[in-house]
Design a protein around this motif. Structure first.
Motif, PDB file in Angstrom:
ATOM      1  N   ALA A   1      -8.398  19.177  16.174  1.00 30.72           N
ATOM      2  CA  ALA A   1      -8.007  19.198  14.757  1.00 30.72           C
ATOM      3  C   ALA A   1      -9.150  19.673  13.869  1.00 30.72           C
ATOM      4  N   GLY A   2     -10.354  19.824  14.450  1.00 29.34           N
ATOM      5  CA  GLY A   2     -11.498  20.296  13.674  1.00 29.34           C
ATOM      6  C   GLY A   2     -12.566  19.261  13.430  1.00 29.34           C
ATOM      7  N   CYS A   3     -12.375  18.050  13.937  1.00 32.45           N
ATOM      8  CA  CYS A   3     -13.380  16.999  13.785  1.00 32.45           C
ATOM      9  C   CYS A   3     -14.586  17.326  14.654  1.00 32.45           C
TER      10      CYS A   3
ATOM     11  N   ASP B   1       0.853  -1.190   0.000  1.00 29.60           N
ATOM     12  CA  ASP B   1       0.000   0.000   0.000  1.00 29.60           C
ATOM     13  C   ASP B   1       0.888   1.238   0.000  1.00 29.60           C
ATOM     14  N   ASP B   2       1.018   1.831  -1.175  1.00 32.83           N
ATOM     15  CA  ASP B   2       1.826   3.040  -1.290  1.00 32.83           C
ATOM     16  C   ASP B   2       0.974   4.248  -1.679  1.00 32.83           C
ATOM     17  N   LYS B   3      -0.317   4.182  -1.396  1.00 29.10           N
ATOM     18  CA  LYS B   3      -1.222   5.266  -1.743  1.00 29.10           C
ATOM     19  C   LYS B   3      -0.983   6.473  -0.834  1.00 29.10           C
ATOM     20  N   PRO B   4      -1.194   7.672  -1.357  1.00 27.61           N
ATOM     21  CA  PRO B   4      -1.008   8.867  -0.525  1.00 27.61           C
ATOM     22  C   PRO B   4      -2.074   8.959   0.556  1.00 27.61           C
ATOM     23  N   ARG B   5      -1.721   9.613   1.654  1.00 28.27           N
ATOM     24  CA  ARG B   5      -2.644   9.833   2.760  1.00 28.27           C
ATOM     25  C   ARG B   5      -3.156  11.269   2.717  1.00 28.27           C
ATOM     26  N   LEU B   6      -4.363  11.468   3.292  1.00 24.64           N
ATOM     27  CA  LEU B   6      -4.988  12.786   3.278  1.00 24.64           C
ATOM     28  C   LEU B   6      -5.047  13.330   4.699  1.00 24.64           C
ATOM     29  N   ALA B   7      -4.309  14.404   4.956  1.00 26.01           N
ATOM     30  CA  ALA B   7      -4.312  15.025   6.279  1.00 26.01           C
ATOM     31  C   ALA B   7      -5.668  15.675   6.532  1.00 26.01           C
ATOM     32  N   PHE B   8      -6.118  15.604   7.789  1.00 24.44           N
ATOM     33  CA  PHE B   8      -7.432  16.148   8.120  1.00 24.44           C
ATOM     34  C   PHE B   8      -7.480  17.643   7.842  1.00 24.44           C
ATOM     35  N   SER B   9      -6.380  18.342   8.029  1.00 22.43           N
ATOM     36  CA  SER B   9      -6.360  19.779   7.752  1.00 22.43           C
ATOM     37  C   SER B   9      -6.604  20.052   6.272  1.00 22.43           C
TER      38      SER B   9
END
Length: 464
Positions: free
Chosen positions: A290-292, A250-258
């Motif tokens: 974090a805004g959640c 799994d080399d997919k990019p991650r999405l930061a919550f910000s």
């Protein structure tokens, strides 16, 4: 569908009413149908229906020779891979055939078609009485139904005889593409694919070709699923026999919550996450900061009996203490009314009257080998309705979780219950209504070590 529906007239007086009855023919294609990192949610594209109708009936025909034929066909589109981010979803959206209306014609009825008797009658002076509004299409064969109505102020009772047939081919859920068998192991195609039928609980799988697991190589075969009415779906796949099984990186990019908040926040929307034991211990204060704004947590699952998620109680307590809105989902593999009612009662008993900010989510997603549950498409749709009914009796409402493919092709359109859509893409093109969109299973947020699902709630969409 080939079928006959006609009125029988016991006397001449009633015979004069024939000019007031117009029966119609139709076929409703019922090929209806997420990847959560936690639940291993593969999303294989499934076929959408194309329908064509042919009706040949002339006024003045007799009951003996009046027939209408409706033919439904399906095109199959599949994609491969267990990663929803890699899945290309193709749905052939076609309008159902218009009902063909002819005087005194026989009406074709497809199994599970919703047919209102008043749709058959256009004469303004015919009035159906209460209790005779619907035709039963829950089983195939020749059925009879008594209809009570008034005509010119007088009451009549007539018997309708009609034929219900199944012409919908089985639905391919998982084509088994990319199947790899280790050299020397046995090959069972039924464990490598997934399929379902609108009516038949146990459609039959066969294949042509040879797979020799004693010799490494690629073996092309043609698989066919046949339902009890003789409808078939066939497809080609290649089975690879190899000394070593492949590994997945799994080399997919991650999405930061910000970044998620910058791209998807705004008016009439709230941003949240959903979690289970796979997230481990969570710092919900850091999540909140974090805004959640909300968290939907797995309460339990029924893979082998009902079990509570080992982090559920701690998650619920800490999330509420942090001031987050909370909801729960239940990962179910129930295949009977008794089982789904038992699960709903277990959920209510453990909630013990606690207030939730979301409906209880029905999360059924074991489609990759669906046939092992001995259910039809209709059966599972009915189980969700039973779950919702039971939750209502327990004082809670229900929500359906589903990926875009299965919402389009497996699940019936939801008119009474909200939908939580799973579609891992930057911009969903799902055309149905949904209250929450789970847009990624590779989110990152302070307070959680590792991936988490990211969700958007649309405040203008009702949850009740």
């Amino acid at each position: 569908v080939g079928s006959m529906l006609y009125w029988s007239y016991p006397n001449e007086k009633e015979h004069t009413m024939k000019k007031h009855f117009w029966l119609l023919a139709s076929a409703l294609s019922m090929l209806l149908a997420g990847c959560s990192a936690q639940e291993a949610k593969p999303v294989d594209a499934v076929p959408a229906a194309e329908a064509s109708t042919t009706a040949a009936t002339e006024p003045g025909t007799t009951a003996a020779n009046r027939t209408t034929t409706v033919t439904t066909s399906a095109t199959t589109t599949e994609t491969t891979g267990t990663d929803p981010a890699e899945t290309t979803e193709t749905v052939a959206a076609t309008e159902p055939p218009k009902r063909q209306i002819s005087p005194e014609t026989a009406g074709a009825v497809e199994v599970y078609e919703t047919v209102r008797l008043k749709d058959y009658i256009t004469a303004p002076d015919i009035r159906l009485k209460n209790g005779s509004d619907w035709l039963d299409t829950s089983r195939t064969g020749t059925l009879e139904q008594t209809v009570e109505f008034t005509y010119n102020g007088e009451s009549y009772s007539q018997t309708i005889r009609y034929q219900v047939e199944d012409t919908t081919p089985p639905l391919l859920l998982n084509g088994g593409y990319g199947t790899v068998i280790q050299t020397g192991k046995s090959f069972d195609l039924n464990k490598c694919v997934g399929f379902a039928d609108n009516y038949d609980k146990k459609p039959r799988l066969t294949y042509t070709g040879t797979v020799d697991t004693s010799q490494p190589g690629k073996y092309p075969i043609t698989a066919t699923v046949t339902d009890s009415a003789g409808n078939q779906t066939s497809w080609d796949l290649t089975v690879t026999v190899a000394d070593k099984l492949p590994t997945y990186t799994d080399d997919k990019p991650r999405l930061a919550f910000s970044d998620f908040a910058d791209a998807y926040g705004g008016a009439n929307k709230r941003l949240g996450i959903d979690v289970s034991k796979w997230q481990g211990t969570i710092d919900f204060e850091a999540v909140r900061d974090a805004g959640c704004e909300f968290v939907i947590m797995r309460m339990g699952h029924s893979r082998s009996g009902i079990e509570m998620d080992e982090y559920y109680r701690a998650n619920m307590q800490a999330a509420k203490a942090a001031g987050l809105d909370v909801g729960v989902y239940f990962y179910t593999t129930a295949n009977s009314e008794q089982a789904v009612r038992k699960e709903a009662q277990w959920i209510a008993r453990n909630l013990d009257g606690a207030k939730l900010d979301f409906p209880v989510v029905f999360d059924w997603e074991s489609f990759s080998n669906f046939q092992k549950y001995s259910m039809s498409i209709h059966d599972l749709n009915q189980l969700f309705e039973i779950f919702a009914e039971e939750m209502q009796e327990q004082g809670y409402s229900a929500m359906l979780y589903g990926s875009k493919n299965y919402l389009n092709n497996f699940w019936y359109p939801q008119k009474k219950h909200p939908v939580w859509l799973a579609h891992y893409t930057d911009q969903t093109d799902y055309a149905g209504d949904y209250a929450i969109w789970q847009m990624s299973c590779r989110g990152r947020i302070p307070g959680i070590a590792g991936d988490v699902d990211l969700d958007i709630q649309y405040m203008d969409m009702p949850l009740e």
